[in-house]
Design an enzyme around this catalytic site. Structure first.
Site, PDB file in Angstrom:
ATOM      1  N   SER A 142       5.559  -2.960  -1.132  1.00 59.86           N
ATOM      2  CA  SER A 142       4.877  -1.716  -1.008  1.00 59.86           C
ATOM      3  C   SER A 142       4.619  -1.753  -2.237  1.00 59.86           C
ATOM      4  O   SER A 142       3.205  -2.406  -2.287  1.00 59.86           O
ATOM      5  CB  SER A 142       6.499  -0.606  -1.378  1.00 59.86           C
ATOM      6  OG  SER A 142       5.601   0.530  -0.821  1.00 59.86           O
ATOM      7  N   ASP A 147       2.164   2.970   3.550  1.00 56.76           N
ATOM      8  CA  ASP A 147       2.733   3.836   4.378  1.00 56.76           C
ATOM      9  C   ASP A 147       3.241   4.969   3.639  1.00 56.76           C
ATOM     10  O   ASP A 147       3.892   6.231   3.967  1.00 56.76           O
ATOM     11  CB  ASP A 147       4.935   3.382   4.479  1.00 56.76           C
ATOM     12  CG  ASP A 147       5.213   2.986   3.065  1.00 56.76           C
ATOM     13  OD1 ASP A 147       4.590   2.968   2.022  1.00 56.76           O
ATOM     14  OD2 ASP A 147       6.510   2.547   3.428  1.00 56.76           O
ATOM     15  N   ASP A 155      -0.251   3.345  -0.798  1.00 51.20           N
ATOM     16  CA  ASP A 155      -0.023   2.275  -1.639  1.00 51.20           C
ATOM     17  C   ASP A 155      -0.119   1.288  -0.841  1.00 51.20           C
ATOM     18  O   ASP A 155      -0.603   0.935   0.042  1.00 51.20           O
ATOM     19  CB  ASP A 155       1.288   2.250  -1.759  1.00 51.20           C
ATOM     20  CG  ASP A 155       2.469   2.751  -0.162  1.00 51.20           C
ATOM     21  OD1 ASP A 155       1.776   2.579   0.383  1.00 51.20           O
ATOM     22  OD2 ASP A 155       4.080   3.324  -0.473  1.00 51.20           O
ATOM     23  N   ASP A 160       1.635  -0.888   1.294  1.00 56.61           N
ATOM     24  CA  ASP A 160       1.744  -1.332   2.310  1.00 56.61           C
ATOM     25  C   ASP A 160       1.344   0.158   3.214  1.00 56.61           C
ATOM     26  O   ASP A 160       1.789   0.018   4.602  1.00 56.61           O
ATOM     27  CB  ASP A 160       3.619  -1.747   2.970  1.00 56.61           C
ATOM     28  CG  ASP A 160       4.314  -0.366   2.343  1.00 56.61           C
ATOM     29  OD1 ASP A 160       4.068   0.185   1.616  1.00 56.61           O
ATOM     30  OD2 ASP A 160       5.302  -0.466   2.704  1.00 56.61           O
TER      31      ASP A 160
END
Length: 452
Positions: free
Chosen positions: A97, A241, A237, A239
């Site tokens: 992340s 998500d 961020d 990734d």
């Protein structure tokens, strides 16, 4: 034996000291033996260690007869989307992340993107991994390369009435993470002018780690919004998500206010729905949800916990002030694409700027933003703070750490699920100065307790 990379709801650690290919290989074996899947999809973010960890994980799964699909470079939400496809029994995202490039990790789900957390199998996997003694093969595993991106783009567009979208100018900052390719796939179907920053995936993160929660990481997006006179700024961020929003003035909008905004938008589509929120900041969300005819429900902080509660309640939406947003129609999972698309639609249809959409709520419930402190013993500090403030409190809640409320202000103090730090959030009613004064008071008390 506990393994330091196994956290409360995912796996995360420094490579190779805490997480390496041997551990990934053993995890593949453990996942296969514990859940007995036939087909598992694997995807990775941009980190240099991602491909090696993915291959080792695949070797472990294949060693127990599992068919492995390789999604390649993608976001965590695309891994969750894969897990919702027919015939796929589970999926794992290799990502750390917002952490630096020398970290990596894994987020695990079962079929239909049901999360694997400390309460639903992660501790069992940790015990199995710790008990195994096996090294990862150095050969390339036999995986099937697949992509569900086209279908996923169609799914995302299904949340919008594109006939009502205006030609907004939007700054999009991928942070050299994995968001760029999906933004490119969405772009032809949208009437927006996208100004792209740090767009190319690069796991070295040459412009700094992709964590827009850090104030020092916000300026490039804010300045671009002002320079291009954009209607909206979005930063992700690593990734993607989570997405973080900036209004037309370049001001960063705390995720807390976006939770209330999205809750109302979704309740307008389904009156009487349930909305899940975390305990860190609550008053604005609770007030807006009730006014919109919905039911607010509090859950412990953390993506696996929120998703599990959403499934139990069949909630239409869940939101955390940390910019995790969860949607029933996306398998109850968190998603970093749906929020900014919905906000862009709200700006278009309301013909109001984002600052106008959230400004009244920011004044009504000023907040401190999340403040971190490293302390010697998190539990002792929380207990000492509770003893100090409990006698005058209107209510005390222990859903996550301790939340203490008074008539005109409240705070939540909790230990992080992913880092050895204490996290403080303070909010007040209609009184920014009170919020600031109480925040300073609490921080001074925490510092004094931690020194004793």
């Amino acid at each position: 034996m506990s393994l330091p990379c196994f956290k409360a709801y995912d796996i995360r650690g420094r490579v190779p000291d805490e997480l390496n290919t041997d551990l990934a290989y053993r995890l593949g074996i453990a996942y296969a033996e514990h859940f007995h899947p036939r087909t598992v999809a694997l995807g990775r973010d941009v980190r240099p260690s991602g491909e090696g960890l993915l291959q080792a994980l695949a070797h472990g799964l294949i060693a127990r007869g599992v068919r492995v699909l390789d999604l390649g470079l993608c976001g965590t939400e695309e891994v969750y989307w894969a897990a919702q496809q027919p015939g796929i029994d589970g999926a794992i995202a290799i990502t750390a992340s917002h952490n630096p490039s020398d970290y990596n990790g894994m987020k695990l789900v079962r079929a239909s993107a049901v999360p694997v957390s400390g309460d639903s199998g992660l501790r069992d996997l940790e015990r199995r991994v710790a008990a195994l003694d096996a090294r990862a093969p150095t050969t390339t595993p036999r995986m099937e390369a697949v992509s569900f991106r086209d279908a996923y783009v169609r799914h995302l567009l299904g949340y919008l009435d594109r006939t009502r979208l205006k030609p907004l100018r939007i700054v999009v900052n991928a942070g050299n993470g994995a968001a760029g390719p999906l933004i490119d796939a969405l772009e032809p179907a949208l009437p927006f002018e996208l100004i792209k920053l740090h767009h190319e995936p690069d796991g070295r993160f040459p412009h700094g780690i992709p964590n827009p929660l850090l104030p020092e990481n916000r300026s490039v997006t804010a300045e671009a919004v002002r320079a291009h006179r954009a209607d909206l700024g979005v930063a992700w961020d690593g990734d993607f998500d989570r997405c973080f929003l900036f209004d037309e003035t370049g001001s960063f909008i705390e995720g807390y206010y976006i939770v209330g905004l999205l809750a109302c938008a979704l309740l307008a589509r389904e009156e009487g729905g349930k909305i899940i929120h975390d305990p860190r900041l609550t008053w604005n969300t609770i007030e807006l949800v009730r006014a919109a005819g919905g039911t607010p429900i509090q859950s412990k902080t953390g993506h696996a916990f929120i998703k599990e509660r959403m499934r139990a309640e069949n909630a239409i939406y869940g939101g955390e002030m940390s910019a995790h947003h969860y949607f029933r129609d996306f398998g109850y999972c968190d998603n970093g694409s749906i929020p900014w698309l919905l906000v862009a639609e709200l700006i278009s249809t309301s013909e109001r700027a984002l600052s106008a959409l959230v400004g009244e709520r920011q004044r009504r419930y000023p907040v401190s933003g999340e403040i971190n402190r490293r302390v010697h013993d998190i539990g002792d500090v929380i207990a000492a703070i509770e003893r100090r403030y409990a006698p005058a409190a209107a209510s005390i809640d222990h859903t996550d750490g301790v939340s203490i409320e008074f008539a005109d202000w409240r705070f939540n103090l909790r230990g992080s699920n992913t880092e050895p730090v204490l996290r403080l959030n303070v909010e007040a009613r209609d009184d920014t100065e009170l919020m600031r004064r109480r925040t300073e008071e609490l921080l001074a008390a925490i510092d004094a307790i931690s020194r004793t």
